[in-house]
Design an enzyme around this catalytic site. Structure first.
Site, PDB file in Angstrom:
ATOM      1  N   LYS A   1       0.678  -1.223  -0.108  1.00  0.00           N
ATOM      2  CA  LYS A   1       0.007  -0.125   0.017  1.00  0.00           C
ATOM      3  C   LYS A   1       1.001   1.252  -0.018  1.00  0.00           C
ATOM      4  CE  LYS A   1      -3.578   2.935   0.622  1.00  0.00           C
ATOM      5  NZ  LYS A   1      -4.556   3.163  -0.632  1.00  0.00           N
TER       6      LYS A   1
ATOM      7  N   CYS B   1      -2.140   9.411  -7.008  1.00  0.00           N
ATOM      8  CA  CYS B   1      -3.481   9.251  -6.202  1.00  0.00           C
ATOM      9  C   CYS B   1      -4.245  10.541  -6.512  1.00  0.00           C
ATOM     10  CB  CYS B   1      -2.759   9.400  -4.794  1.00  0.00           C
ATOM     11  SG  CYS B   1      -4.513   8.969  -3.718  1.00  0.00           S
TER      12      CYS B   1
HETATM   13  C1  SIN Z   1      -6.073   5.859  -2.269  1.00  0.00           C
HETATM   14  O1  SIN Z   1      -5.509   5.437  -1.090  1.00  0.00           O
HETATM   15  O2  SIN Z   1      -6.761   7.036  -2.333  1.00  0.00           O
HETATM   16  C2  SIN Z   1      -5.856   5.014  -3.366  1.00  0.00           C
HETATM   17  C3  SIN Z   1      -4.445   4.872  -3.910  1.00  0.00           C
HETATM   18  C4  SIN Z   1      -4.114   5.619  -5.359  1.00  0.00           C
HETATM   19  O3  SIN Z   1      -5.133   5.716  -5.993  1.00  0.00           O
HETATM   20  O4  SIN Z   1      -3.052   5.822  -5.610  1.00  0.00           O
END
Ligand code: SIN
Length: 307
Positions: free
Chosen positions: A45, A128
Site C-alpha cells: 500500500k 493518487c
Molecule cells: C487511495 O488510497 O486513495 C488510493 C491510492 C491511489 O489511488 O493511489
C-alpha cells in the site's frame, strides 16, 4: 511446467502477476496473504511519512464492471512497512514499496527510508486522485520529474512510477522521453481514472462521501483506457523501460491483451477485492492460452502489437 518468469533488469519474478498497490496490501496479514498466493511479487500500500486513517466512509463502491474509491491513502506510515518488510523476505518474491509525499521534500525523506530497508524496488505514486484539496503530482510534469530525478540519485535498486492516464499523444511522448532520461526501470500504467462518480437513484445519494462523491474509477470499464496508454508508452519507450499494466484485469485474456500491448507484468486491483485466489485462476488460464497458441516464450509476445 510452463516457465512464466519475467525480469525487471536483474530482478526476477516467478510470474508476471502482482497486486495493484492499494488493494489487499495495507496490513502485514494482507501482504503475507498475497505472498502466500500464486502472485509473482507484491506491491505494498502506498506509504506516507506519517500513519493515515484516510478519507471518511463510505469511500469504496464496487459493482460488476467498475469500482470507485476515494480511500485517501490510509496506511500505517513508512516506518511500519520498513520494519515488517524484513520478515517477509522469506517468501523470496520481489517486495515493492510504494510511496507518496504531500510536498516535494517528503518524497526524498521517504526514499531515504526505503533505501535503508529490505525492499527490492520502489514505485513512486504520483497519481493518487483522492487527496482533498491536492492535485495529482503527475499532471505537474516539471515537479514530477524533478522528484523522480532526485529519487533516482537516492535509490539505486529498481525504481518506477505509477502514472495516471494522459489525454494527448504529445504529452505521452514528452513524458516517455523524460522517463528514459531519468532512467526509471519501470512504470505502472495506470492508476485509477481520476474522476468517477455514481449516484444511487434509490437513495438519491452519491455512493461515496469524500471529495464531493468523486473518486478514482477502476475495474473492467477502464481497461481500454489503460491498454491505449500501454500501447502509446511502449511505442515511445523503445524497449528501454518495462511496463506494468493495470486496469480491469479479471482473467488471462485480459493479461494476454496487456502483454500484446507492451506490458511485461500486470497488477490486479478491483478483481483482487474478491480474494487472492484470482492469482491461481489467472495463472492456470494463462498456461492454457500459452499451450493453445503454442507459445514457446511469453516474452516474445510482449509489445507484439506495434502502433
Ligand atoms: C487511495 O488510497 O486513495 C488510493 C491510492 C491511489 O489511488 O493511489
Amino acid at each position: 511446467m510452463i516457465d512464466l518468469s519475467v525480469f525487471i533488469k536483474d530482478l526476477k519474478f516467478n510470474n508476471p502477476f502482482l497486486n495493484a498497490s492499494g488493494v489487499w496490501c495495507t496490513t502485514y496479514d494482507e501482504i503475507e496473504d498475497i505472498l502466500k498466493s500464486e502472485a509473482g511479487g507484491v506491491v505494498f500500500k502506498t506509504m506516507t511519512l506519517e500513519k493515515r486513517t484516510g478519507n471518511p466512509e463510505p469511500r469504496l463502491h464496487v459493482e460488476k464492471d467498475f469500482s470507485i474509491n476515494s480511500m485517501g491513502l490510509p496506511n500505517f506510515g513508512v516506518d511500519y512497512y520498513c520494519q515488517i518488510v524484513s520478515k517477509l523476505k522469506k517468501y523470496k518474491k520481489p517486495l515493492i514499496a510504494s510511496i507518496a509525499g504531500f510536498k516535494e521534500n517528503e518524497f526524498y525523506l521517504l526514499a531515504e527510508k526505503i533505501k535503508k530497508s529490505d525492499f527490492d524496488a520502489l514505485e513512486v505514486n504520483l497519481s493518487c486522485p483522492n487527496l482533498e484539496g491536492k492535485g495529482i503530482f503527475a499532471y505537474d510534469i516539471k515537479t514530477s520529474f524533478k522528484i523522480l530525478k532526485n529519487i533516482r540519485k537516492i535509490f539505486k535498486k529498481k525504481l518506477g512510477a505509477k502514472l495516471p492516464p494522459y489525454f494527448e499523444r504529445e504529452t505521452i511522448k514528452k513524458i516517455s522521453e523524460k522517463i528514459i532520461e531519468v532512467k526509471l526501470d519501470f512504470v505502472s500504467l495506470i492508476n485509477s481514472y481520476p474522476l468517477g462518480s455514481k449516484i444511487d437513484i434509490k437513495d438519491e445519494k452519491l455512493v461515496i462521501k469524500p471529495n464531493q462523491g468523486i473518486g478514482g474509477l477502476g475495474g473492467k470499464i477502464i481497461k481500454p483506457i489503460s491498454i491505449a496508454q500501454v500501447l502509446l508508452f511502449n511505442q515511445y519507450f523503445k524497449n528501454e523501460i518495462d511496463i506494468i499494466g493495470v486496469g480491469g484485469i479479471n482473467d488471462a485474456e485480459d493479461v494476454y491483451e496487456y502483454i500484446l500491448a507492451g506490458a511485461k507484468l500486470i497488477s490486479i486491483g478491483t478483481s483482487l477485492l474478491k480474494g487472492v485466489k484470482i492469482f491461481k485462476k489467472i495463472k492456470i488460464e494463462l498456461e492454457k492460452i500459452i499451450k493453445e497458441k503454442k507459445i514457446k516464450n511469453l516474452n516474445e509476445k510482449i509489445g507484439l502489437i506495434k502502433i
